[in-house]
Design a protein around this motif. Structure first.
Motif, short mmCIF file in Angstrom:
data_model
loop_
_atom_site.label_atom_id
_atom_site.label_comp_id
_atom_site.label_asym_id
_atom_site.label_seq_id
_atom_site.Cartn_x
_atom_site.Cartn_y
_atom_site.Cartn_z
N VAL A 126 36.72 28.54 49.54
CA VAL A 126 35.42 29.12 49.38
C VAL A 126 34.54 28.63 48.29
CG1 VAL A 126 33.60 30.78 49.78
CG2 VAL A 126 35.86 30.80 51.12
N ALA A 127 33.37 28.00 48.51
CA ALA A 127 32.68 27.50 47.07
C ALA A 127 31.29 27.63 47.69
CB ALA A 127 33.16 26.13 46.78
N HIS A 128 30.21 27.94 46.61
CA HIS A 128 28.89 28.08 46.53
C HIS A 128 28.52 28.57 47.84
CE1 HIS A 128 29.27 24.95 43.35
NE2 HIS A 128 29.95 24.27 43.98
N LEU A 129 28.73 29.72 48.27
CA LEU A 129 28.38 30.74 49.27
C LEU A 129 27.25 31.42 49.14
CD1 LEU A 129 30.66 32.74 51.58
CD2 LEU A 129 28.75 33.71 50.40
N ASN A 130 26.22 31.19 49.52
CA ASN A 130 24.95 32.04 49.54
C ASN A 130 24.80 32.71 50.93
OD1 ASN A 130 23.70 31.12 46.97
ND2 ASN A 130 24.47 29.25 47.73
N ALA A 131 24.83 34.05 50.83
CA ALA A 131 24.63 34.82 52.11
C ALA A 131 24.15 36.30 51.77
CB ALA A 131 26.06 34.96 52.90
N ARG A 132 23.56 37.00 52.91
CA ARG A 132 23.25 38.26 52.65
C ARG A 132 23.87 39.02 53.92
NH1 ARG A 132 19.17 41.25 50.62
NH2 ARG A 132 18.21 39.61 49.74
N LEU A 133 24.47 40.28 53.32
CA LEU A 133 25.22 41.23 54.40
C LEU A 133 24.23 42.41 54.65
CD1 LEU A 133 27.71 42.05 56.23
CD2 LEU A 133 28.79 42.92 54.31
N GLN A 134 23.97 42.47 55.78
CA GLN A 134 23.01 43.74 56.28
C GLN A 134 23.83 44.87 56.62
OE1 GLN A 134 19.65 43.42 55.07
NE2 GLN A 134 19.49 45.44 55.30
N ASP A 157 36.29 56.33 65.80
CA ASP A 157 34.91 56.20 65.36
C ASP A 157 34.01 55.08 66.03
OD1 ASP A 157 35.40 58.15 63.45
OD2 ASP A 157 35.33 56.85 61.62
N LYS A 158 32.84 55.40 66.15
CA LYS A 158 31.89 54.29 66.74
C LYS A 158 31.85 52.93 65.97
CE LYS A 158 27.15 53.43 67.93
NZ LYS A 158 25.60 54.15 68.33
N VAL A 159 32.02 52.00 66.56
CA VAL A 159 32.15 50.75 65.97
C VAL A 159 30.60 50.29 65.64
CG1 VAL A 159 32.81 48.35 65.86
CG2 VAL A 159 34.47 50.20 66.71
N VAL A 160 29.99 49.99 64.57
CA VAL A 160 28.80 49.51 64.47
C VAL A 160 28.76 48.10 63.75
CG1 VAL A 160 26.53 49.86 63.26
CG2 VAL A 160 27.78 51.87 64.06
N ALA A 161 28.03 47.16 64.10
CA ALA A 161 27.89 45.73 63.71
C ALA A 161 27.13 45.79 62.44
CB ALA A 161 27.66 44.97 64.59
N SER A 162 27.83 45.09 61.57
CA SER A 162 26.89 44.43 60.44
C SER A 162 26.63 43.08 60.56
CB SER A 162 27.60 44.71 58.85
OG SER A 162 28.03 46.07 58.74
N GLY A 176 24.05 29.89 59.04
CA GLY A 176 24.87 30.60 60.14
C GLY A 176 24.68 32.16 60.09
N GLN A 177 24.96 32.83 60.94
CA GLN A 177 24.96 34.18 61.14
C GLN A 177 26.32 34.54 62.16
OE1 GLN A 177 22.05 32.46 62.45
NE2 GLN A 177 23.15 31.74 64.19
N ALA A 178 26.66 36.01 61.78
CA ALA A 178 27.74 36.64 62.46
C ALA A 178 27.67 38.09 62.44
CB ALA A 178 29.10 36.36 61.94
N ASP A 179 28.12 38.70 63.54
CA ASP A 179 28.40 40.19 63.70
C ASP A 179 29.84 40.60 62.99
OD1 ASP A 179 25.83 40.76 64.76
OD2 ASP A 179 26.54 40.21 66.61
N THR A 185 45.13 49.93 61.05
CA THR A 185 44.99 49.50 59.83
C THR A 185 43.43 49.12 59.75
OG1 THR A 185 45.59 48.03 58.08
CG2 THR A 185 45.92 47.15 60.22
N VAL A 186 42.97 49.01 58.59
CA VAL A 186 41.53 48.61 58.56
C VAL A 186 41.51 47.16 58.84
CG1 VAL A 186 39.52 48.07 56.97
CG2 VAL A 186 40.83 50.31 56.88
N ARG A 187 40.49 46.88 60.01
CA ARG A 187 40.20 45.26 60.23
C ARG A 187 39.00 45.05 60.30
NH1 ARG A 187 43.03 43.27 65.81
NH2 ARG A 187 44.91 43.05 64.31
N ILE A 188 38.35 43.90 59.84
CA ILE A 188 37.31 43.51 59.87
C ILE A 188 37.06 42.50 61.05
CG2 ILE A 188 35.22 42.49 58.77
CD1 ILE A 188 36.50 43.84 56.25
N SER A 189 36.24 42.68 61.99
CA SER A 189 36.30 41.57 63.02
C SER A 189 35.00 40.80 63.03
CB SER A 189 36.43 42.40 64.52
OG SER A 189 37.75 42.93 64.76
N MET A 190 34.87 39.36 63.36
CA MET A 190 33.82 38.86 63.49
C MET A 190 33.48 38.31 64.93
SD MET A 190 32.72 35.16 61.44
CE MET A 190 34.25 34.33 62.13
N LYS A 191 32.22 38.61 65.42
CA LYS A 191 31.89 38.27 66.70
C LYS A 191 30.67 37.30 66.53
CE LYS A 191 34.96 41.07 68.63
NZ LYS A 191 36.01 40.67 69.28
#
Length: 449
Positions: A125-133, A145-150, A167-170, A178-184
């Motif tokens: 991964v190189a030169h990534l520019n992004a914002r995580l809300q 626990d209730k799953v909430v999308a970022s 780009g965008q993703a949830d 185990t802790v898992r981060i899913s992308m939708k």
């Protein structure tokens, strides 16, 4: 040193001094309260600001904290403060504006993380520019626990050398085992086309799985971005790909998956050069009786060679080796089929190719005149004059194969490093041969190739 409030912990990076500058007020009467007033945490030359309260409600401690960065914080420093055991070589800057609320053993986080020009070589991964809300995310999710999308918004990045933007993703976090981060619902633009992505990542073991759908990819732009070529290939591609493995250093050695692809209506200049030589060799092999104006023009001026209707096939990936069980090249005058493999870790390609080319080339002259020019060969004229009495004559070196208009069949092998075009060319030249088109015929090399 480690500063922790429940599951939120900041660690002192190795070889860096850490200092605290701020005020803390403590109220001892019930309900007890600890108030942190603008505490500046200095790590080396960089600062993190922490303020808020920790209240005893009688049933447990509840925190309300804000964590911000007055100035941009190096991304690698941020990772080392959050994950001290994670060895990561990274560059770029981060900007935090986060709020932590809830019981100390079940904090929730909201706010944003801005990432600027992030590069992580071991993950390609190189030169990534992004914002995580982050809307209201459990910092340490528990089963049930209730799953909430970022929401991840991507401005631009290079992934494995490929430019991706808009780009965008949830992102969803869960912890069943185990802790898992899913992308939708991942979407982005890439090389004139669009990419859709879904998958997951498990931080504990760097395990991942991703499904990709790429549509209307501009091959010329892709070659220029990814392969750093010079516009010698064009067309429009669709691709589906499933990948899984373990990320981090050496990820290419253990990536697995499968996929299929189709490229339509394009050109490959290197294939055009091969095709031009094939037309020239075809003229020499079939002699005067197979000659027509199109064969000559295509051999001398291969301006339309290398044009294809479609290239399609399937692929499988095992331990970084791409298997190609069947790839088909369907050109206007040239057809090829290929099987073999591309070894990504070793940087080598090993592919066997077979194909055919017509004895009479497709006309480059449009309309009815072009069709006449294609049909009027000396061979056919001789057939008319002799009333087809020459059907069973053997092939003559000077006159060519006058008994058939069947395509000429050939084969060659590509066995070379895939980043060495000159060695690929030598491999083709060395292995190329015409295949028998009649029983008991023997293959022979292409003159001048």
């Amino acid at each position: 040193m480690r500063l922790a409030v429940g599951s939120l912990a900041l660690h002192q990076p190795a070889h860096l001094a850490i200092t605290f500058d701020g005020g803390v007020r403590v109220r001892t009467e019930a309900p007890s309260l600890i108030e942190i007033e603008k505490c500046l945490i200095s790590v080396g030359e960089h600062t993190v600001k922490l303020q808020g309260t920790l209240k005893d409600t009688g049933s447990g401690n509840v925190a309300e904290m804000k964590l911000t960065t007055p100035d941009e914080l190096p991304f690698q420093l941020l990772v080392s403060m959050l994950y001290p055991d994670k060895l990561l070589s990274a560059s770029g800057q981060s900007d935090l504006a986060l709020a932590f609320v809830g019981p100390v053993d079940g904090l929730h986080v909201s706010g944003s993380v801005k990432l600027s020009d992030i590069s992580v070589p071991e993950s390609s991964v190189a030169h990534l520019n992004a914002r995580l809300q982050l809307p209201d995310l459990a910092l340490n999710p528990k089963p049930g626990d209730k799953v909430v999308a970022s929401r991840l918004t991507l401005s631009s990045a290079q992934v494995a050398g490929l430019d991706i933007h808009d780009g965008q993703a949830d992102l969803l976090s869960s912890a069943d085992d185990t802790v898992r981060i899913s992308m939708k619902n991942g979407e982005a633009k890439v090389a004139g086309g669009k990419i859709k992505a879904n998958g997951f990542y498990e931080p504990a073991g760097s395990k991942y799985r991703i499904e990709l759908l790429i549509a209307k990819l501009a091959v010329a732009e892709f070659v220029d971005d990814y392969i750093k070529g010079d516009g010698k290939m064009s067309g429009q591609a669709d691709l589906t790909l499933e990948l899984h493995g373990v990320g981090g250093a050496g990820w290419m050695n253990n990536v697995n998956g499968k996929g299929k692809f189709v490229v339509q209506a394009g050109t490959i200049q290197s294939v055009g050069k091969l095709q031009g030589k094939l037309h020239g060799a075809n003229l020499l092999q079939q002699g005067l009786l197979g000659f027509n104006i199109n064969n000559f023009v295509q051999a001398v001026f291969p301006n339309r060679t290398g044009t294809f209707k479609a290239i399609d096939g399937e692929l499988s990936i095992a331990a970084g080796v791409i298997g190609l069980p069947g790839v088909r090249y369907d050109g206007n005058d040239l057809r090829m089929r290929a099987v073999g493999q591309v070894n990504l870790p070793a940087g080598k390609v090993d592919i066997d190719v077979a194909g055919d080319i017509p004895r009479v080339a497709t006309s480059i002259i449009p309309g009815a005149v072009g069709e006449i020019s294609r049909e009027m060969t000396l061979q056919k004229l001789l057939g008319i004059v002799t009333l087809k009495q020459l059907e069973d004559l053997p092939s003559l070196p000077l006159l060519g194969d006058i008994s058939s208009d069947h395509p000429r069949v050939f084969s060659f092998a590509v066995k070379a490093p895939f980043d060495k075009p000159e060695l690929i060319t030598k491999s083709v030249e060395k292995s190329f041969k015409w295949l028998p088109s009649k029983p008991y015929a023997s293959p022979h090399p292409v003159p001048g190739l």
